[in-house]
Structure formats: C-alpha cells, structure tokens
Design a protein around this motif. Structure first.
Motif, PDB file in Angstrom:
ATOM      1  N   MET A  88      -0.143  39.954  87.270  1.00 19.22           N
ATOM      2  CA  MET A  88       0.728  40.372  88.378  1.00 19.22           C
ATOM      3  C   MET A  88       0.222  39.829  89.709  1.00 19.22           C
ATOM      4  SD  MET A  88       1.644  44.303  87.319  1.00 19.22           S
ATOM      5  CE  MET A  88       2.834  44.522  88.646  1.00 19.22           C
ATOM      6  N   THR A  89      -1.081  39.877  89.915  1.00 15.62           N
ATOM      7  CA  THR A  89      -1.608  39.352  91.174  1.00 15.62           C
ATOM      8  C   THR A  89      -1.494  37.830  91.218  1.00 15.62           C
ATOM      9  OG1 THR A  89      -3.859  39.426  90.256  1.00 15.62           O
ATOM     10  CG2 THR A  89      -3.161  41.287  91.606  1.00 15.62           C
ATOM     11  N   ASP A  90      -1.636  37.170  90.066  1.00 12.20           N
ATOM     12  CA  ASP A  90      -1.414  35.717  90.014  1.00 12.20           C
ATOM     13  C   ASP A  90       0.005  35.376  90.457  1.00 12.20           C
ATOM     14  OD1 ASP A  90      -3.971  35.231  89.141  1.00 12.20           O
ATOM     15  OD2 ASP A  90      -3.417  35.106  87.010  1.00 12.20           O
ATOM     16  N   ALA A  91       0.946  36.296  90.188  1.00 10.74           N
ATOM     17  CA  ALA A  91       2.342  36.073  90.559  1.00 10.74           C
ATOM     18  C   ALA A  91       2.638  36.489  91.998  1.00 10.74           C
ATOM     19  CB  ALA A  91       3.255  36.830  89.603  1.00 10.74           C
ATOM     20  N   GLY A  92       1.598  36.916  92.746  1.00 12.67           N
ATOM     21  CA  GLY A  92       1.786  37.242  94.154  1.00 12.67           C
ATOM     22  C   GLY A  92       2.108  38.685  94.452  1.00 12.67           C
ATOM     23  N   LYS A  93       1.937  39.592  93.476  1.00 12.82           N
ATOM     24  CA  LYS A  93       2.167  41.010  93.730  1.00 12.82           C
ATOM     25  C   LYS A  93       0.975  41.595  94.488  1.00 12.82           C
ATOM     26  CE  LYS A  93       5.586  40.514  90.742  1.00 12.82           C
ATOM     27  NZ  LYS A  93       6.983  40.341  91.172  1.00 12.82           N
ATOM     28  N   ALA A  94       1.199  42.727  95.154  1.00 12.98           N
ATOM     29  CA  ALA A  94       0.132  43.476  95.810  1.00 12.98           C
ATOM     30  C   ALA A  94      -0.040  44.803  95.077  1.00 12.98           C
ATOM     31  CB  ALA A  94       0.467  43.726  97.276  1.00 12.98           C
ATOM     32  N   LEU A  95      -1.280  45.132  94.681  1.00 11.93           N
ATOM     33  CA  LEU A  95      -1.538  46.342  93.912  1.00 11.93           C
ATOM     34  C   LEU A  95      -2.519  47.240  94.670  1.00 11.93           C
ATOM     35  CD1 LEU A  95      -2.120  44.804  90.348  1.00 11.93           C
ATOM     36  CD2 LEU A  95       0.034  45.301  91.497  1.00 11.93           C
ATOM     37  N   LEU A  96      -2.230  48.553  94.661  1.00  7.45           N
ATOM     38  CA  LEU A  96      -3.143  49.558  95.203  1.00  7.45           C
ATOM     39  C   LEU A  96      -3.519  50.475  94.056  1.00  7.45           C
ATOM     40  CD1 LEU A  96      -4.563  50.853  97.676  1.00  7.45           C
ATOM     41  CD2 LEU A  96      -2.546  52.319  97.917  1.00  7.45           C
ATOM     42  N   MET A  97      -4.821  50.553  93.723  1.00  8.92           N
ATOM     43  CA  MET A  97      -5.290  51.220  92.512  1.00  8.92           C
ATOM     44  C   MET A  97      -6.242  52.363  92.842  1.00  8.92           C
ATOM     45  SD  MET A  97      -7.240  49.333  89.366  1.00  8.92           S
ATOM     46  CE  MET A  97      -7.728  50.174  87.864  1.00  8.92           C
ATOM     47  N   VAL A  98      -5.813  53.585  92.549  1.00  4.33           N
ATOM     48  CA  VAL A  98      -6.660  54.767  92.678  1.00  4.33           C
ATOM     49  C   VAL A  98      -7.376  54.992  91.358  1.00  4.33           C
ATOM     50  CG1 VAL A  98      -6.698  57.266  93.029  1.00  4.33           C
ATOM     51  CG2 VAL A  98      -5.144  55.849  94.376  1.00  4.33           C
ATOM     52  N   SER A  99      -8.689  55.197  91.401  1.00  3.15           N
ATOM     53  CA  SER A  99      -9.431  55.494  90.177  1.00  3.15           C
ATOM     54  C   SER A  99     -10.651  56.347  90.517  1.00  3.15           C
ATOM     55  CB  SER A  99      -9.878  54.212  89.473  1.00  3.15           C
ATOM     56  OG  SER A  99     -10.629  54.516  88.310  1.00  3.15           O
ATOM     57  N   SER A 100     -10.967  57.272  89.607  1.00  4.12           N
ATOM     58  CA  SER A 100     -12.179  58.082  89.758  1.00  4.12           C
ATOM     59  C   SER A 100     -13.393  57.381  89.164  1.00  4.12           C
ATOM     60  CB  SER A 100     -11.983  59.448  89.081  1.00  4.12           C
ATOM     61  OG  SER A 100     -11.645  59.279  87.722  1.00  4.12           O
ATOM     62  N   ASP A 101     -13.178  56.207  88.559  1.00  7.26           N
ATOM     63  CA  ASP A 101     -14.262  55.448  87.934  1.00  7.26           C
ATOM     64  C   ASP A 101     -14.623  54.273  88.841  1.00  7.26           C
ATOM     65  OD1 ASP A 101     -15.944  53.930  86.362  1.00  7.26           O
ATOM     66  OD2 ASP A 101     -14.766  54.178  84.534  1.00  7.26           O
ATOM     67  N   LEU A 102     -15.750  54.369  89.515  1.00  7.53           N
ATOM     68  CA  LEU A 102     -16.152  53.312  90.439  1.00  7.53           C
ATOM     69  C   LEU A 102     -16.397  51.995  89.723  1.00  7.53           C
ATOM     70  CD1 LEU A 102     -18.569  55.010  92.997  1.00  7.53           C
ATOM     71  CD2 LEU A 102     -16.129  54.549  93.199  1.00  7.53           C
ATOM     72  N   ARG A 103     -16.857  52.044  88.480  1.00  7.98           N
ATOM     73  CA  ARG A 103     -17.078  50.799  87.735  1.00  7.98           C
ATOM     74  C   ARG A 103     -15.759  50.062  87.514  1.00  7.98           C
ATOM     75  NH1 ARG A 103     -20.502  53.762  83.183  1.00  7.98           N
ATOM     76  NH2 ARG A 103     -18.796  55.193  83.625  1.00  7.98           N
ATOM     77  N   GLU A 104     -14.713  50.822  87.259  1.00  8.16           N
ATOM     78  CA  GLU A 104     -13.402  50.206  87.088  1.00  8.16           C
ATOM     79  C   GLU A 104     -12.947  49.549  88.383  1.00  8.16           C
ATOM     80  OE1 GLU A 104      -9.607  51.586  84.740  1.00  8.16           O
ATOM     81  OE2 GLU A 104      -9.800  52.821  86.539  1.00  8.16           O
ATOM     82  N   LEU A 105     -13.109  50.247  89.496  1.00 15.74           N
ATOM     83  CA  LEU A 105     -12.709  49.675  90.777  1.00 15.74           C
ATOM     84  C   LEU A 105     -13.526  48.434  91.114  1.00 15.74           C
ATOM     85  CD1 LEU A 105     -12.223  52.864  93.023  1.00 15.74           C
ATOM     86  CD2 LEU A 105     -10.474  51.516  91.857  1.00 15.74           C
ATOM     87  N   MET A 106     -14.833  48.487  90.876  1.00 19.11           N
ATOM     88  CA  MET A 106     -15.687  47.357  91.222  1.00 19.11           C
ATOM     89  C   MET A 106     -15.391  46.136  90.354  1.00 19.11           C
ATOM     90  SD  MET A 106     -19.379  49.032  92.296  1.00 19.11           S
ATOM     91  CE  MET A 106     -19.622  49.967  90.802  1.00 19.11           C
ATOM     92  N   ALA A 107     -14.941  46.378  89.108  1.00 22.92           N
ATOM     93  CA  ALA A 107     -14.614  45.255  88.227  1.00 22.92           C
ATOM     94  C   ALA A 107     -13.267  44.651  88.569  1.00 22.92           C
ATOM     95  CB  ALA A 107     -14.616  45.725  86.775  1.00 22.92           C
ATOM     96  N   MET A 108     -12.314  45.471  89.016  1.00 23.09           N
ATOM     97  CA  MET A 108     -10.927  45.026  89.126  1.00 23.09           C
ATOM     98  C   MET A 108     -10.494  44.633  90.529  1.00 23.09           C
ATOM     99  SD  MET A 108      -9.551  44.864  86.211  1.00 23.09           S
ATOM    100  CE  MET A 108      -7.901  44.547  86.834  1.00 23.09           C
ATOM    101  N   CYS A 109     -11.144  45.150  91.552  1.00 18.50           N
ATOM    102  CA  CYS A 109     -10.560  45.086  92.893  1.00 18.50           C
ATOM    103  C   CYS A 109     -11.145  43.972  93.761  1.00 18.50           C
ATOM    104  CB  CYS A 109     -10.728  46.426  93.610  1.00 18.50           C
ATOM    105  SG  CYS A 109      -9.866  47.773  92.770  1.00 18.50           S
ATOM    106  N   ASP A 110     -10.324  43.491  94.691  1.00 20.18           N
ATOM    107  CA  ASP A 110     -10.749  42.530  95.704  1.00 20.18           C
ATOM    108  C   ASP A 110     -11.306  43.243  96.931  1.00 20.18           C
ATOM    109  OD1 ASP A 110      -9.691  40.071  94.362  1.00 20.18           O
ATOM    110  OD2 ASP A 110      -7.825  41.184  94.556  1.00 20.18           O
ATOM    111  N   ARG A 111     -10.724  44.403  97.237  1.00 19.88           N
ATOM    112  CA  ARG A 111     -11.238  45.265  98.295  1.00 19.88           C
ATOM    113  C   ARG A 111     -11.199  46.703  97.788  1.00 19.88           C
ATOM    114  NH1 ARG A 111      -7.840  45.507 103.158  1.00 19.88           N
ATOM    115  NH2 ARG A 111      -6.073  45.047 101.783  1.00 19.88           N
TER     116      ARG A 111
END
Length: 536
Positions: free
Chosen positions: A456-479
């Motif tokens: 989805m991000t390769d296609a130019g979408k913008a995603l906002l992801m809430v997670s209680s797992d910091l490891r998930e956020l650190m692996a997946m997020c740009d900011r």
C-alpha cells in the motif's frame, strides 16, 4: 489434591473430532496434568477456539471422549461445565455491559436475603475478586459499559478465578491487557498451578508461551501435529509447525523519502481526551502512534475518521498530484465517518466485534461493504462482480473459510480481523488508519498483513498505525509519534528511536517533560516487560 501431584492427569481428550460442513477438528488427543500450563497454539482457523468451546460445554463434539478426574465428562452447556469445575475466559467477551462490575462477577451467585440482593455483601465479595487481579481501584458498582476493553477483559478473567476450578481455559487472555495487567494474570496463574489446577493457555504471543507454559500443543488444520515440553523450544520451530512452512520475520523497512502530505490536522481536539494535535501524514509512509492506556491514541484516530466529532481544530486533505492546496478542508473535523470515507479515509477498528463487522452477514457482504458503488450499476448490485472481488480479497489475505458466503461470526477472531482489513483494500483509500490491526492475528497471517501494508505504501498510500507493541511499530514504521495525556508529545524518525526513548516519551507529561512515574533506563538496561507502550 493435597500434594498437588503434577504428574496426575486431571483432564483428557481422546480422538476428539468436530464436523460442520467439513471436519474442523479431527482425532485430537491430549492429557492435562494437575498444576501445569499447556499452551495451545496454531494459525487462525486451526481449531483452537473450537476445541476450547468443546471442553467448556459451548459446542458438542461429533466424536471422541473427554474425561475429568477419570470419569466421563459430557457438559451440555457452559453452566454445566462450570458446575463441574471447568471454566473458560473467552477471547470475545461475554459480559452483560448494562450491569455493574460486581453483578457480572457474581451473576450466578448473587448474595440475597428473601429475594433481595444484599448490595453491601455483593460489593465486598466483588472487591475481593478484583483485588486478586490488581484492580482494587475499580469501583465494583461501575457499569461494565463504562470500562475500557482491557478492563472488561480483566473482569472476565476475575469472574472465572473461582476456588472450585479444576480446569481453566484462557483464550487469548492478554490480547487487550497492559503489561501490568498481564503480570497480575501471570501471578494468578502461578497460584492456580500451586493449587493443582490444569490450565490451557491459548495464544499467538509466542514470547508469552515461553514465559508461562510447561508444555505446548500445536494444532494445524484441525489436527494435533505436535506436543512437547516448552523448555528449549525456539519460536521459529513453533511457527513452522503452526503454518507448515517457513515464515520470515519482517525485517523492518528502510526509511523512505517522504512523499507529499496527504492528510494534515491542526489544533485538533476533543475536550481533554485529545488536546490540540498537529499531525501530517505523507504519501508512501507508515506513521506509528504509541502511548500509554488513556493517552488519547484511539481517540485521535476516531477524530481523524469522524467517528467522534472534534470541538476544535481542522483537517485538510491533499491530492499528491495537484500541489499544496488542499482539495478538502473541514473545520472541527469530519461530520461523520461517511464524509471521511468519501474523502478517501478508512479505519481498521480496535474492536472488530462491536465496531468493525456485521457479524450475521457473509464474508462477501462485509468485504465489499465500504464501496458499494464499485459493485453496482444504476443502483443495482452486480452480484457476479461482488463475488469476484470478495474471492480475490479472500485469496489475497488467506482468509480461512468454507466459502465467501460464510457468516463472519463463525470465523476465528484473526480471520474476522482479515475481513475488516479486506474491506479497506477494496475501497482503495488514500489514507488508512489502523488501530491495533494485528490483535488476535497469528504469526503467518501477520506476515501477510505486513506485506500488504508495504504494498500500500509502495502505491503512495499514507498509513497511521496504532499499536501497543513497540517492536511492531519499530519494525513497520517510518516515523513514530508518542501520545501522552491527549497530546502528541514527540515524533521520532526511523533511526532516531529506541525502546527506551519511546517509553520515556510515553511516560512524560503533556509538555513532553518526564513524569515522576517515568521509568529510568541506562544504556545497557532493558524493560522488564516485553516491548510495549501500554504500561499504565
């Protein structure tokens, strides 16, 4: 059992099977010993919940035998199983939300005198139950509907911590809990083990299984494929046994060059829950949102989707191709979710059961519901097109089902989550808001969802992801942005964050200064709990 002999079998299953249109369980045989925790794991749809419901009287087996203390065990209902000491904490809560916490805890044994409930005694007994799980601060007279979903889960757990329990089944008990609540639960599990209770612990969180389980049983496609001691088992081994193939962990993404802003919020707020938040979401990025329970993460996402009305601030939506001028600008946010959807915004909700799905409807209906215009002509649904799109989404996300006509209420929790996700893939939103998108999703399915987020991000979408797992956020997020007391107190770029810095920001006050309760970290220290920003 005075000596709490851990080798003594308390409960056993022999050649257990369950058929619906096709077998969902087949030839499952397990022995549960006194004072042990047996971890039960497997992919979504592997049969874990069906097996648990058979044990607890909610579903009748097609074949096989169950024994409790060596005697035939054939409960006709959940209440019948509970009378014999077999209890279950279900993944989908079964509380009566219009009643108080105390009434839910003691619903089957309300203290009364000549037909009148003794309120003082009721609240006294309920307070004792709450104290067992570290919830002394909850007023037992509080209506359950006023509690957060994690607190409701703890009430469900407390309801089943009874002195007469012989077998306790916990189905994804920590999916909505903070680390502190999880620690209280694990303390209770150790006390139950000491009393000789046999515990079945169903979970996708493999790091938890290694902390709490004595043995592990793996189900795949309704069959028992492995039972072994938990000690020394590697996560990679379990994953491969669960899915029947190697699953490569998401290695994280390189920081990408930020695209143009697609969504901008300025001064967005609602009372004290969300306080004057400024936020930009860029094309081609995943921005994470961390914070403590009650920090305002979910409330901010709901404002951005129009599920709640803002009382101040503004939201602007941009077209990546047309320049800096907003194509849509709303003061005090969207008037409704429909206005946000039409503007190109989607939301994967935290609570799929009550907010994300039409449970009695089919996969086909739920997956295509977000964009009826794409499957209709002149006001008439094009059934062939609707079925074709639904099948494509089921195949893409590997939704385990008998057919696209299967009601979503009959799917496993993780497959229900995939259906919610499929809805927004069908809609082709420019901006997708994700609130705990992988809750209750197994490791194989999670890898599939991560790959789809990257596409989805390769296609130019913008995603906002809430997670209680910091490891998930650190692996997946740009900011990663961090919420505290309703404010966005910090935003970290990839390469600039650490678990320590994210947690320190989460514990800061609304000005960004460390609070008195903030944990301190040395460069070599690690948090005692798994990486998460849910610590209260």
């Amino acid at each position: 059992m005075a000596d709490n002999d851990r080798s003594a079998p308390v409960f056993s299953l022999s050649a257990l099977g369950k058929d619906y249109a096709a077998p969902v369980l087949d030839d499952v045989s397990i022995v549960l010993n006194a004072g042990e925790v047996l971890a039960l794991t497997g992919e979504n749809g592997a049969g874990k919940s069906t097996l648990s419901k058979i044990v607890c009287g909610l579903v009748q087996p097609t074949r096989g035998q169950m024994l409790l203390d060596g005697k035939p065990f054939q409960p006709g209902s959940r209440r019948d199983a509970e009378r014999q000491g077999v209890r279950m904490v279900m993944q989908e809560l079964g509380l009566v939300t219009t009643l108080s916490v105390a009434e839910n805890l003691l619903l089957d044994r309300l203290p009364n005198k000549t037909g009148w409930i003794r309120k003082a005694k009721l609240y006294e007994l309920a307070s004792r139950q709450l104290a067992k799980i570290g919830m002394e601060n909850i007023d037992p007279a509080t209506p359950v509907a006023r509690l957060g979903i994690g607190q409701q889960q703890m009430v469900e757990i407390a309801r089943n911590l009874q002195d007469d329990t012989r077998v306790l089944v916990l189905d994804e008990p920590t999916a909505m809990l903070t680390p502190r609540e999880t620690s209280h639960l694990f303390e209770q599990i150790e006390l139950l083990k000491a009393r000789g209770v046999a515990i079945v612990y169903v979970s996708h969180r493999l790091e938890e299984l290694q902390r709490i389980a004595d043995r592990v049983a793996v189900l795949r496609d309704g069959k028992l494929v492995d039972v072994r001691a938990m000690a020394g088992v590697r996560e990679s081994e379990l994953v491969q046994r669960m899915v029947g193939r190697a699953v490569h962990e998401h290695e994280g993404r390189d920081r990408r060059v930020a695209g143009p802003v697609l969504l901008s919020a300025r001064g967005l707020g609602r009372a004290q829950m969300v306080r004057d938040v400024d936020l930009d979401l860029h094309a081609g990025e995943i921005m994470g949102l961390a914070g403590l329970v009650g920090s305002g993460r979910t409330e901010l996402v709901r404002l951005l989707f129009g599920a709640d009305r803002a009382d101040r601030g503004e939201i602007s939506l941009y077209d990546a191709k047309t320049g800096a001028e907003p194509v849509q600008h709303v003061r005090k946010g969207w008037r409704s979710p429909m206005q946000a959807i039409r503007a190109g915004i989607g939301l994967v909700t935290e609570d799929r059961k009550s907010q994300g799905l039409l449970l009695t409807q089919s996969i086909r209906v739920n997956a295509t519901l977000s964009d009826l215009g794409a499957i209709s002509h002149a006001g008439w649904l094009q059934r062939a097109k609707e079925r074709s799109i639904a099948r494509q989404l089921v195949d893409l996300l590997r939704i385990r089902s008998r057919s696209i006509e299967q009601p979503v209420a009959t799917l496993s929790g993780g497959n229900q989550q995939k259906v919610v996700f499929a809805r927004w893939l069908h809609r082709e939103c420019k901006v997708l808001l994700l609130d705990e998108p992988t809750r209750g999703v197994d490791v194989g399915a999670r890898a599939d969802l991560y790959a789809e987020l990257d596409r989805m991000t390769d296609a130019g979408k913008a995603l906002l992801m809430v997670s209680s797992d910091l490891r998930e956020l650190m692996a997946m997020c740009d900011r990663i942005g961090v919420m505290s007391a309703g404010k966005l107190v910090a935003v970290f770029e990839r390469g600039e964050w650490s678990e320590q810095s994210l947690l320190a920001a989460a514990f800061s006050d609304a000005t960004g200064r460390p609070s008195a309760s903030a944990p301190s970290f040395s460069p070599d220290s690690n948090p005692a709990q798994p990486a998460t920003a849910e610590t209260p």
